[in-house]
Design a protein around this motif. Structure first.
Motif, PDB file in Angstrom:
ATOM      1  N   VAL A 281       0.834  -1.202   0.000  1.00  0.00           N
ATOM      2  CA  VAL A 281       0.000   0.000   0.000  1.00  0.00           C
ATOM      3  C   VAL A 281       0.870   1.254   0.000  1.00  0.00           C
ATOM      4  O   VAL A 281       0.629   2.204  -0.754  1.00  0.00           O
ATOM      5  CB  VAL A 281      -0.957  -0.005   1.209  1.00  0.00           C
ATOM      6  N   ARG A 282       1.913   1.243   0.814  1.00  0.00           N
ATOM      7  CA  ARG A 282       2.792   2.419   0.888  1.00  0.00           C
ATOM      8  C   ARG A 282       3.495   2.659  -0.448  1.00  0.00           C
ATOM      9  O   ARG A 282       3.531   3.800  -0.947  1.00  0.00           O
ATOM     10  CB  ARG A 282       3.817   2.204   2.013  1.00  0.00           C
ATOM     11  N   ALA A 283       4.052   1.598  -1.042  1.00  0.00           N
ATOM     12  CA  ALA A 283       4.753   1.752  -2.317  1.00  0.00           C
ATOM     13  C   ALA A 283       3.792   2.193  -3.425  1.00  0.00           C
ATOM     14  O   ALA A 283       4.150   3.018  -4.275  1.00  0.00           O
ATOM     15  CB  ALA A 283       5.431   0.436  -2.702  1.00  0.00           C
ATOM     16  N   ALA A 284       2.570   1.655  -3.421  1.00  0.00           N
ATOM     17  CA  ALA A 284       1.589   2.046  -4.432  1.00  0.00           C
ATOM     18  C   ALA A 284       1.193   3.512  -4.270  1.00  0.00           C
ATOM     19  O   ALA A 284       1.016   4.233  -5.266  1.00  0.00           O
ATOM     20  CB  ALA A 284       0.356   1.147  -4.336  1.00  0.00           C
ATOM     21  N   PHE A 285       1.059   3.981  -3.024  1.00  0.00           N
ATOM     22  CA  PHE A 285       0.740   5.390  -2.777  1.00  0.00           C
ATOM     23  C   PHE A 285       1.848   6.308  -3.294  1.00  0.00           C
ATOM     24  O   PHE A 285       1.580   7.322  -3.945  1.00  0.00           O
ATOM     25  CB  PHE A 285       0.531   5.628  -1.279  1.00  0.00           C
ATOM     26  N   VAL A 286       3.094   5.947  -3.004  1.00  0.00           N
ATOM     27  CA  VAL A 286       4.227   6.794  -3.411  1.00  0.00           C
ATOM     28  C   VAL A 286       4.309   6.881  -4.935  1.00  0.00           C
ATOM     29  O   VAL A 286       4.440   7.970  -5.514  1.00  0.00           O
ATOM     30  CB  VAL A 286       5.542   6.241  -2.823  1.00  0.00           C
ATOM     31  N   THR A 287       4.225   5.727  -5.607  1.00  0.00           N
ATOM     32  CA  THR A 287       4.310   5.711  -7.070  1.00  0.00           C
ATOM     33  C   THR A 287       3.138   6.458  -7.697  1.00  0.00           C
ATOM     34  O   THR A 287       3.315   7.252  -8.634  1.00  0.00           O
ATOM     35  CB  THR A 287       4.338   4.261  -7.586  1.00  0.00           C
ATOM     36  N   SER A 288       1.944   6.238  -7.184  1.00  0.00           N
ATOM     37  CA  SER A 288       0.754   6.910  -7.731  1.00  0.00           C
ATOM     38  C   SER A 288       0.839   8.418  -7.522  1.00  0.00           C
ATOM     39  O   SER A 288       0.471   9.201  -8.413  1.00  0.00           O
ATOM     40  CB  SER A 288      -0.516   6.365  -7.072  1.00  0.00           C
ATOM     41  N   ALA A 289       1.317   8.836  -6.355  1.00  0.00           N
ATOM     42  CA  ALA A 289       1.449  10.270  -6.080  1.00  0.00           C
ATOM     43  C   ALA A 289       2.417  10.929  -7.053  1.00  0.00           C
ATOM     44  O   ALA A 289       2.168  12.038  -7.549  1.00  0.00           O
ATOM     45  CB  ALA A 289       1.914  10.488  -4.638  1.00  0.00           C
ATOM     46  N   MET A 290       3.521  10.232  -7.364  1.00  0.00           N
ATOM     47  CA  MET A 290       4.492  10.770  -8.314  1.00  0.00           C
ATOM     48  C   MET A 290       3.859  10.950  -9.686  1.00  0.00           C
ATOM     49  O   MET A 290       4.010  12.002 -10.334  1.00  0.00           O
ATOM     50  CB  MET A 290       5.699   9.826  -8.401  1.00  0.00           C
ATOM     51  N   VAL A 291       3.121   9.948 -10.150  1.00  0.00           N
ATOM     52  CA  VAL A 291       2.499  10.019 -11.471  1.00  0.00           C
ATOM     53  C   VAL A 291       1.472  11.151 -11.515  1.00  0.00           C
ATOM     54  O   VAL A 291       1.463  11.970 -12.449  1.00  0.00           O
ATOM     55  CB  VAL A 291       1.831   8.672 -11.826  1.00  0.00           C
ATOM     56  N   PHE A 292       0.616  11.241 -10.506  1.00  0.00           N
ATOM     57  CA  PHE A 292      -0.442  12.253 -10.533  1.00  0.00           C
ATOM     58  C   PHE A 292       0.115  13.656 -10.343  1.00  0.00           C
ATOM     59  O   PHE A 292      -0.441  14.625 -10.877  1.00  0.00           O
ATOM     60  CB  PHE A 292      -1.503  11.944  -9.471  1.00  0.00           C
ATOM     61  N   LEU A 293       1.201  13.786  -9.595  1.00  0.00           N
ATOM     62  CA  LEU A 293       1.815  15.107  -9.450  1.00  0.00           C
ATOM     63  C   LEU A 293       2.323  15.611 -10.798  1.00  0.00           C
ATOM     64  O   LEU A 293       2.156  16.787 -11.147  1.00  0.00           O
ATOM     65  CB  LEU A 293       2.964  15.048  -8.438  1.00  0.00           C
TER      66      LEU A 293
END
Length: 441
Positions: A281-293
């Motif tokens: 969950v943590r890794a998915a949040f970090v990667t998703s946040a980078m893409v959406f930013l």
């Protein structure tokens, strides 16, 4: 040249200067877009910006991104890829290059199950690179196979690249998934053919697994293990892709099924616990946040470039390219290939690609075909030195004895195979458009 167009050129230059200076991509986009847009038009240009940002964060299709990312990371952390590699490797071990073929097949399965390149390259690199070199494989060949196989997740659906390209090009995700299926398998087939030919021409570079190691399982035991290990990921792939391509579920709904399915597979394998779930969950949040930013900060950049007349500059440049439409497509492919040496695929997708789309729209080109050409080209960017991310991923987990030069040398034949695949999709558009047309997309 009008002052606004000069500002547009300066904005592109400033973006690359900041990027090469180590500034994060999202910050590069936001800074250059806001500064040059304000310099050209003051605050009026950005009256549309809140609506554009709101459109990104409420885009229902883009919700599939974090779900597919979660799915891929769960499959990585639950060591399902490790089991796949062991079993398929033993099943093919009697062939010269059998372990390399197993790596390619695992790349196909993991790409179709997750679409996350970093997860596949790192996982297979950790599991296979050391053992395959100890078995006598040429170091460059081993590195090249792992890097190239890991990038198959960029073209074989469900791919994050295809989801974002669908948003950029205004095509449905299902159409691009269907269009990418045969080109993705074509690339995998080219990799397999190369390894088989290498086994004939340079058998010492890709030796077979020793008979004693293969003898640990009988034929029936190996068949049972293959069924147990390979069938569940294939079932997950069919569930996710079949529901999208068949029109049963939207991409976001299918991605949620895939995420849930990856949890079930981890649970059935006996490896699901709180630590794995938390880390996933943590890794998915970090990667998703980078893409959406990056997606959010690409909005002021795009608004500013269009407002400053950047699209007209591009159209004027394209008008002098010889060869008509084919020449313009070739020019775009060449530009994307060169940019791939220095930029990530997401930067190329949101900065370079939208500049050329009006030209192809006006020419009536099938945008699904263009999307697949772009996707294959962007996949190549993961392999091209000096900034190919698959090379960085593998170097980060490779044994100290594996040099960067060996990795760079190993990927060169696979870059050539990628370009052959790109040429085939260009010469035979039916490879991309036959399936979506046949099912009425």
């Amino acid at each position: 040249m009008p002052f606004t167009e000069i500002l547009a050129l300066c904005m592109i230059g400033a973006f690359f200067i900041l990027l090469l200076g180590g500034v994060p991509v999202a910050a590069c986009l936001g800074i250059t877009g806001l500064v040059f847009g304000y310099a050209g038009f003051g605050p009026f240009l950005f009256s549309l910006l809140p609506a554009r940002v709101f459109g990104v964060i409420t885009n229902y299709t883009l919700l599939a991104l974090p779900l597919f990312i979660f799915m891929g990371i769960m499959l990585e952390k639950s060591r399902i890829a490790e089991e796949l590699l062991d079993v398929i490797g033993l099943a093919m071990g009697g062939l010269r290059g059998g372990m390399a073929l197993a790596i390619i097949l695992v790349g196909v399965l993991m790409g179709a199950a997750s679409g996350v390149v970093g997860a596949t390259v790192v996982t297979v690199g950790l599991i296979a690179l050391g053992p395959i070199i100890r078995r006598g494989y040429d170091t460059g060949v081993a590195c090249g196979v792992i890097c190239a196989s890991g990038t198959l997740g960029q073209i074989i659906p469900p791919s994050l690249v295809l989801i974002l390209l669908a948003d950029i090009l205004g095509e449905s995700v299902g159409t691009l998934f269907a269009a990418a299926l045969f080109p993705g398998l074509l690339l995998a087939g080219l990799f397999v053919a190369y390894v088989l030919i290498l086994g004939v021409l340079r058998p010492e570079a890709v030796p077979a697994i020793p008979r004693e190691e293969r003898a640990q399982y009988t034929g029936r035991q190996l068949a049972g293990k293959l069924l147990k290990v390979v069938f569940p990921p294939i079932a997950l792939i069919v569930l996710v892709l079949g529901s999208i391509i068949g029109g049963v579920a939207a991409p976001t709904e299918a991605a949620s099924m895939g995420a849930f399915g990856s949890i079930l597979l981890a649970a059935l394998s006996g490896r699901l616990d709180y630590a794995i779930l938390r880390d996933t969950v943590r890794a998915a949040f970090v990667t998703s946040a980078m893409v959406f930013l990056i997606l959010i900060f690409a909005q002021p950049f795009g608004l500013a470039f269009r407002g400053l007349g950047g699209e007209k500059l591009v159209q004027d440049a394209f008008s002098i390219v010889p060869g008509g439409l084919n020449g313009q497509i070739f020019f775009l492919m060449l530009l994307l290939f060169v940019l791939g040496f220095f930029l990530e695929w997401i930067e190329i997708s949101y900065i370079a690609l939208p500049l050329f789309l009006p030209i192809f729209h006006n020419a009536g080109v099938d945008m699904a075909w263009i999307a697949i050409l772009v996707a294959v080209n962007l996949q190549t960017s993961f392999l091209t030195p000096p900034f190919g991310w698959a090379l960085f991923f593998l170097k980060g987990v490779a044994p100290p004895s594996v040099s960067t030069a060996a990795i760079y040398k190993g990927v060169i034949p696979f870059i050539g195979l990628q370009l052959i695949g790109l040429l085939m999709v260009f010469l035979f558009p039916g490879l991309a458009v036959w399936l979506p047309n046949s099912i009425g997309w």
